[in-house]
Design a protein around this motif. Structure first.
Motif, PDB file in Angstrom:
ATOM      1  N   GLY A  87      43.721  18.644  69.588  1.00 17.52           N
ATOM      2  CA  GLY A  87      42.289  18.803  69.370  1.00 17.52           C
ATOM      3  C   GLY A  87      41.937  20.187  68.859  1.00 17.52           C
ATOM      4  O   GLY A  87      42.809  20.985  68.491  1.00 17.52           O
ATOM      5  N   GLU A  88      40.638  20.474  68.842  1.00 23.86           N
ATOM      6  CA  GLU A  88      40.117  21.741  68.318  1.00 23.86           C
ATOM      7  C   GLU A  88      39.645  22.684  69.424  1.00 23.86           C
ATOM      8  O   GLU A  88      39.249  23.808  69.162  1.00 23.86           O
ATOM      9  CB  GLU A  88      38.950  21.446  67.357  1.00 23.86           C
ATOM     10  N   LYS A  89      39.689  22.188  70.660  1.00 21.92           N
ATOM     11  CA  LYS A  89      39.095  22.961  71.755  1.00 21.92           C
ATOM     12  C   LYS A  89      39.847  24.247  72.056  1.00 21.92           C
ATOM     13  O   LYS A  89      39.284  25.173  72.629  1.00 21.92           O
ATOM     14  CB  LYS A  89      38.985  22.090  73.015  1.00 21.92           C
ATOM     15  N   THR A  90      41.140  24.283  71.674  1.00 14.93           N
ATOM     16  CA  THR A  90      41.929  25.495  71.942  1.00 14.93           C
ATOM     17  C   THR A  90      41.967  26.437  70.740  1.00 14.93           C
ATOM     18  O   THR A  90      42.651  27.458  70.786  1.00 14.93           O
ATOM     19  CB  THR A  90      43.378  25.142  72.347  1.00 14.93           C
ATOM     20  N   ALA A  91      41.269  26.118  69.679  1.00 13.76           N
ATOM     21  CA  ALA A  91      41.195  27.035  68.528  1.00 13.76           C
ATOM     22  C   ALA A  91      40.544  28.339  68.973  1.00 13.76           C
ATOM     23  O   ALA A  91      39.710  28.347  69.892  1.00 13.76           O
ATOM     24  CB  ALA A  91      40.392  26.393  67.402  1.00 13.76           C
ATOM     25  N   PHE A  92      40.912  29.441  68.325  1.00 13.61           N
ATOM     26  CA  PHE A  92      40.407  30.763  68.737  1.00 13.61           C
ATOM     27  C   PHE A  92      38.886  30.835  68.849  1.00 13.61           C
ATOM     28  O   PHE A  92      38.373  31.385  69.829  1.00 13.61           O
ATOM     29  CB  PHE A  92      40.947  31.856  67.813  1.00 13.61           C
ATOM     30  N   PRO A  93      38.126  30.316  67.878  1.00 13.25           N
ATOM     31  CA  PRO A  93      36.665  30.442  68.007  1.00 13.25           C
ATOM     32  C   PRO A  93      36.083  29.570  69.121  1.00 13.25           C
ATOM     33  O   PRO A  93      34.934  29.775  69.515  1.00 13.25           O
ATOM     34  CB  PRO A  93      36.139  29.979  66.642  1.00 13.25           C
ATOM     35  N   ASN A  94      36.871  28.578  69.596  1.00 12.52           N
ATOM     36  CA  ASN A  94      36.326  27.610  70.554  1.00 12.52           C
ATOM     37  C   ASN A  94      36.766  27.851  72.000  1.00 12.52           C
ATOM     38  O   ASN A  94      35.991  27.646  72.935  1.00 12.52           O
ATOM     39  CB  ASN A  94      36.753  26.189  70.160  1.00 12.52           C
ATOM     40  N   VAL A  95      38.015  28.290  72.177  1.00 14.74           N
ATOM     41  CA  VAL A  95      38.585  28.315  73.521  1.00 14.74           C
ATOM     42  C   VAL A  95      37.866  29.326  74.422  1.00 14.74           C
ATOM     43  O   VAL A  95      37.543  30.445  73.992  1.00 14.74           O
ATOM     44  CB  VAL A  95      40.113  28.595  73.455  1.00 14.74           C
ATOM     45  N   SER A 156      44.035  23.647  62.957  1.00 14.69           N
ATOM     46  CA  SER A 156      44.170  24.681  61.920  1.00 14.69           C
ATOM     47  C   SER A 156      42.850  24.861  61.165  1.00 14.69           C
ATOM     48  O   SER A 156      42.453  25.993  60.858  1.00 14.69           O
ATOM     49  CB  SER A 156      45.311  24.356  60.963  1.00 14.69           C
ATOM     50  N   ALA A 157      42.134  23.764  60.882  1.00 11.98           N
ATOM     51  CA  ALA A 157      40.837  23.907  60.213  1.00 11.98           C
ATOM     52  C   ALA A 157      39.848  24.643  61.119  1.00 11.98           C
ATOM     53  O   ALA A 157      39.043  25.449  60.651  1.00 11.98           O
ATOM     54  CB  ALA A 157      40.284  22.543  59.807  1.00 11.98           C
ATOM     55  N   ALA A 158      39.916  24.386  62.424  1.00 13.03           N
ATOM     56  CA  ALA A 158      39.030  25.100  63.348  1.00 13.03           C
ATOM     57  C   ALA A 158      39.342  26.600  63.335  1.00 13.03           C
ATOM     58  O   ALA A 158      38.440  27.435  63.394  1.00 13.03           O
ATOM     59  CB  ALA A 158      39.155  24.536  64.755  1.00 13.03           C
ATOM     60  N   ASN A 159      40.608  26.933  63.226  1.00 15.49           N
ATOM     61  CA  ASN A 159      40.979  28.350  63.164  1.00 15.49           C
ATOM     62  C   ASN A 159      40.633  28.989  61.816  1.00 15.49           C
ATOM     63  O   ASN A 159      40.305  30.172  61.755  1.00 15.49           O
ATOM     64  CB  ASN A 159      42.472  28.514  63.454  1.00 15.49           C
ATOM     65  N   ASN A 160      40.681  28.198  60.745  1.00 12.37           N
ATOM     66  CA  ASN A 160      40.492  28.769  59.408  1.00 12.37           C
ATOM     67  C   ASN A 160      39.059  28.724  58.896  1.00 12.37           C
ATOM     68  O   ASN A 160      38.648  29.606  58.145  1.00 12.37           O
ATOM     69  CB  ASN A 160      41.381  28.023  58.393  1.00 12.37           C
ATOM     70  N   ASP A 161      38.311  27.675  59.236  1.00 16.11           N
ATOM     71  CA  ASP A 161      37.038  27.441  58.547  1.00 16.11           C
ATOM     72  C   ASP A 161      35.833  28.051  59.250  1.00 16.11           C
ATOM     73  O   ASP A 161      34.780  28.208  58.632  1.00 16.11           O
ATOM     74  CB  ASP A 161      36.800  25.930  58.368  1.00 16.11           C
ATOM     75  N   LEU A 162      35.969  28.354  60.532  1.00 19.73           N
ATOM     76  CA  LEU A 162      34.833  28.943  61.247  1.00 19.73           C
ATOM     77  C   LEU A 162      34.786  30.448  60.998  1.00 19.73           C
ATOM     78  O   LEU A 162      35.824  31.121  61.033  1.00 19.73           O
ATOM     79  CB  LEU A 162      34.946  28.660  62.746  1.00 19.73           C
ATOM     80  N   PRO A 163      33.592  30.996  60.718  1.00 24.24           N
ATOM     81  CA  PRO A 163      33.501  32.440  60.466  1.00 24.24           C
ATOM     82  C   PRO A 163      33.771  33.250  61.731  1.00 24.24           C
ATOM     83  O   PRO A 163      33.536  32.780  62.839  1.00 24.24           O
ATOM     84  CB  PRO A 163      32.054  32.621  60.002  1.00 24.24           C
ATOM     85  N   GLY A 164      34.266  34.466  61.550  1.00 25.16           N
ATOM     86  CA  GLY A 164      34.568  35.327  62.690  1.00 25.16           C
ATOM     87  C   GLY A 164      33.631  36.523  62.749  1.00 25.16           C
ATOM     88  O   GLY A 164      33.031  36.904  61.738  1.00 25.16           O
ATOM     89  N   PRO A 165      33.520  37.143  63.941  1.00 27.22           N
ATOM     90  CA  PRO A 165      32.543  38.210  64.157  1.00 27.22           C
ATOM     91  C   PRO A 165      32.843  39.512  63.419  1.00 27.22           C
ATOM     92  O   PRO A 165      31.972  40.372  63.318  1.00 27.22           O
ATOM     93  CB  PRO A 165      32.596  38.426  65.675  1.00 27.22           C
TER      94      PRO A 165
END
Ligand code: HEM
Ligand SMILES: *[C@@H]1O[C@H](CO)[C@@H](O)[C@H](O)[C@H]1NC(C)=O
Length: 322
Positions: A87-95, A156-165
């Motif tokens: 899933g996407e829940k453990t992606a950096f922007p989400n976890v 991988s899309a969750a890690n790549n596509d979400l903008p970071g701070p």
């Protein structure tokens, strides 16, 4: 069935080679199949906000993090399956950051009692974001519906596509551009940071190392966010220091005062292309509300699954087995 307008839209989408212009969502999608849907969602979101007002902010963000990853398809809601779906829940922007899964579960179980097998988790997420915005004092809008739920997710899309701070303006504009959203949409949608909180680890570099920040504001935030990483990483600070859980245009007034919490926030007012728009939103809340509502609808149109694509999950966390 596709209406005449959506047919024209599809034709245009074909020539423009745009994948997001052809959504075929409709505000009346569940009018006969689940007429009480919107009342149920509104009541459940209200209940969640009465228990914890911040949940409104979390539900707005949940919708954003769904739509930016494979489209608004509830892929973010899928749990990891040991030895199976990732899933996407453990992606950096989400976890340890994205919240609200339980509220969506609760709404879904009520909706399943009333209209079993009919309403997607993706649409519930879209409605919950709209209701949260409105109940915290922001604009409202009619939500186009008819999304279906994914059978896949992408870490991988969750890690790549979400903008970071830590991103600069050019990167923010290109991240949103990759989703079919304009720089204006990006600046309007960022106004969601008028509600909710960030963890220290996401704004530490900005308050210690950036120079485009009000010194008194930086000092205030340093008070609860130690300089060394590993210390107080998850300490919370409100995005908006005056009205942290009121949806208003204070975010933009803060940017003018160089009180953006994230590096990426202050990038919107730092001598670049969005300065003028930030200034307009800061003095014209109605303009911000209008643009925010329009941009939320546009974001909600990112690659929905429609027709016979995807499925209507029975449990938002799990792909239907049959
Ligand atoms: C422009 C690029 C954006 C970046 C870099 C960004 C980044 C972040 C970060 C780092 C946090 C804090 C997370 C944490 O510390 O746990 C956050 C929170 C939040 N974001 Fe964004 N965000 C962006 C755009 C958006 C958009 C488009 C929306 C919605 C339309 C949104 C809504 C929120 C909300 C409401 C919160 C607070 C959530 C809560 O308190 O639970 N953000 N964002
Ligand atoms: C600030 O910048 C210095 C030099 O690049 C770096 O060593 C330090 O870790 C940074 N501090 C924070 C809080 O980001």
């Amino acid at each position: 069935m596709a209406s005449r307008t959506s047919w024209h839209c599809c034709l245009m989408a074909f020539f423009l080679l745009s994948s997001t212009a052809c959504a075929q969502l409709s505000t009346s999608f569940y009018a006969t199949s689940c007429p009480t849907l919107q009342i149920v969602v509104r009541a459940a979101v209200l209940r969640a906000l009465l228990a914890e007002r911040r949940m409104g902010a979390s539900l707005v963000r949940l919708f954003f993090h769904d739509c930016f990853v494979l489209g608004c398809d509830a892929s973010i809601l899928l749990d990891d399956v040991p030895g199976g779906l990732v899933g996407e829940k453990t992606a950096f922007p989400n976890v340890n950051s994205v919240r609200g899964y339980e509220v969506i579960d609760q709404i879904k179980s009520t909706v399943e009692l009333l209209c079993p097998g009919v309403v997607s988790c993706a649409d519930i997420t879209a409605l919950a974001a709209r209701d949260s915005t409105f109940l915290l004092g922001g604009p409202t809008w009619a939500v186009p519906l008819g999304r279906r739920d994914s059978t896949t997710a992408s870490l991988s899309a969750a890690n790549n596509d979400l903008p970071g701070p830590g991103e600069n303006l050019a990167k923010l504009i290109s991240d949103f551009g990759n989703k079919g959203l304009s720089a204006r949409d990006m600046t309007a949608l960022s106004g969601a940071h008028t509600i909710g909180f960030s963890q220290c680890q996401n704004f530490r570099a900005h308050i210690y190392n950036d120079t485009n920040i009000d010194p008194a504001f930086a000092a205030l935030r340093r008070g609860n966010c130690p300089a060394t990483s590993g210390n107080g990483d998850s300490n919370l600070a409100p995005f908006d220091l005056q009205t942290p859980l009121g949806f208003d245009n204070a975010y933009y007034r803060n940017l003018l005062a160089r009180r953006g919490l994230l590096h990426s926030d202050q990038e919107l007012f730092n001598g670049g292309s969005q300065d003028a728009l930030v200034q307009q939103y800061s003095s014209n809340p109605a303009l911000f509300f209008n643009d925010f509502a329009a941009a939320m609808i546009k974001m909600g149109n990112i690659n929905p699954l429609t027709g016979t694509s995807g499925q209507i999950r029975r449990n938002c966390r799990v792909v239907n087995s049959s």
